[in-house]
Scaffold this active site. Structure first.
Site, short mmCIF file in Angstrom:
data_model
loop_
_atom_site.label_atom_id
_atom_site.label_comp_id
_atom_site.label_asym_id
_atom_site.label_seq_id
_atom_site.Cartn_x
_atom_site.Cartn_y
_atom_site.Cartn_z
N SER A 1 0.88 -1.18 0.00
CA SER A 1 0.00 0.00 0.00
C SER A 1 0.91 1.22 0.00
O SER A 1 2.10 1.11 0.33
CB SER A 1 -0.85 0.00 1.28
OG SER A 1 -1.49 1.24 1.45
N TYR B 1 -1.94 -1.09 10.18
CA TYR B 1 -1.99 -1.21 8.71
C TYR B 1 -0.64 -0.80 8.12
O TYR B 1 -0.07 -1.51 7.29
CB TYR B 1 -3.13 -0.32 8.17
CG TYR B 1 -3.38 -0.49 6.69
CD1 TYR B 1 -4.12 -1.56 6.21
CD2 TYR B 1 -2.88 0.43 5.77
CE1 TYR B 1 -4.35 -1.72 4.85
CE2 TYR B 1 -3.11 0.28 4.41
CZ TYR B 1 -3.84 -0.80 3.95
OH TYR B 1 -4.06 -0.97 2.61
#
Ligand SMILES: NC(=O)c1ccc[n+]([C@@H]2O[C@H](COP(=O)([O-])OP(=O)(O)OC[C@H]3O[C@@H](n4cnc5c(N)ncnc54)[C@H](O)[C@@H]3O)[C@@H](O)[C@H]2O)c1
Length: 264
Positions: free
Chosen positions: A146, A159
């Site tokens: 990401s 995350y």
């Protein structure tokens, strides 16, 4: 032009929706034989029906599995090998965002869940898929990191930690298995309009998620969010034979947003 994944056996995790589903569609268009894996059985079946409606000749195996369960990962790999005899490409994609909160307030159980799925789930996938690829000295692996794997993101500490780890594991796999014909890369999508990102905008502004979305788009050089198919087309390249000397990279697919310093 010949199809870029003709006859290739491609495993995709998190294939029921979002980036995984879009990539399954694109891979079917390019002639792949697919093993689609997801936690959600009904959504996975629905994704298969949508794919077969568009590409009736596509070979599609579905396996319901939780990628954070090592035994379930072994099972989806075994079932794929049983059905097709080999694995040529692996889109190691399933992941979750978790709940948003600052570091001291972050729920520890949720932190562990994000790590279990995003980090260990990706690791288990590598652990069981790589030996299958080694048997025939060929493989293309794409892990989903990401922009949160190359930058910090406020309120998303597990995350960000998990996605930096995905980028790190990608480098290790690239070093350890290129001699076996296996190249490994990661992608770093920015904000792409999928169910996960729609949920994220709901967390940022529960009253008006569309406002949160519009504000986020303003920070992107393109002034828009990405579409799942824009990611899928890059993934298909990384899964193809053409991707023979790109190895260990984390490739941003974010409209250039991770390059910004200040306003655009
Ligand atoms: N959409 C984005 O903008 C964006 C940006 C950066 C990274 N990502 C990453 O891309 C990947 C896919 O995201 P998305 O936006 O398509 O999400 P999504 O929520 O729309 O789809 C994810 C899919 O993964 C499945 N899944 C979740 N946990 C699972 C588990 N434990 N085992 C098996 N399947 C599981 C879900 O059921 C769902 O079908 C994730 O790793 C995410 O972190 C997405």
């Amino acid at each position: 032009m010949s199809k870029r994944l003709e006859g290739k056996v491609i495993v995709i995790t998190g294939a029921a929706m979002g980036l995984g589903q879009a990539t399954a569609m694109e891979a079917a268009k390019e002639g792949a034989k697919l093993a689609l894996v997801d936690l959600k059985e009904d959504a996975l079946e629905q994704a298969k029906q949508e794919l077969k409606a568009k590409y009736p000749d596509a070979e599609v195996l579905t396996v319901t599995a939780d990628v954070s369960d090592e035994g379930a990962v072994k099972k989806y790999v075994d079932e794929t090998v049983k059905a097709y005899g080999r694995i040529d490409g692996f889109y190691n994609n399933a992941g979750i965002e978790g709940k948003q909160a600052l570091i001291p307030d972050y729920d520890v159980d949720m932190f562990k869940k994000v790590i279990d799925i995003n980090l260990l789930g990706v690791y288990y996938g590598l652990r069981y898929v790589i030996p299958v690829m080694q048997k025939h000295n060929y493989g293309r692996i794409v892990n989903t990191a990401s922009v949160g794997g190359i930058r910090g993101v406020i309120n998303q500490v597990p995350y960000v930690a998990s996605k930096h780890a995905v980028s790190g594991m990608t480098k290790n796999a690239a070093l350890e298995f290129a001699r076996s014909g296996i190249v490994t890369n990661a992608i770093a999508p920015g904000a792409i309009l999928t169910p996960m990102v729609a949920g994220s905008f709901k967390q940022v502004n529960p009253e008006d998620p569309q406002k949160a979305e519009a504000e986020f788009a303003q920070g992107n050089p393109t002034k828009r969010l990405g579409k799942p198919e824009e990611v899928a087309r890059v993934v298909v390249f990384l899964l193809s034979e053409d991707c023979s000397y790109v190895n260990g990279q984390t490739i941003a697919i974010d409209g250039g947003q991770s390059n910004t310093y200040g306003f655009v």
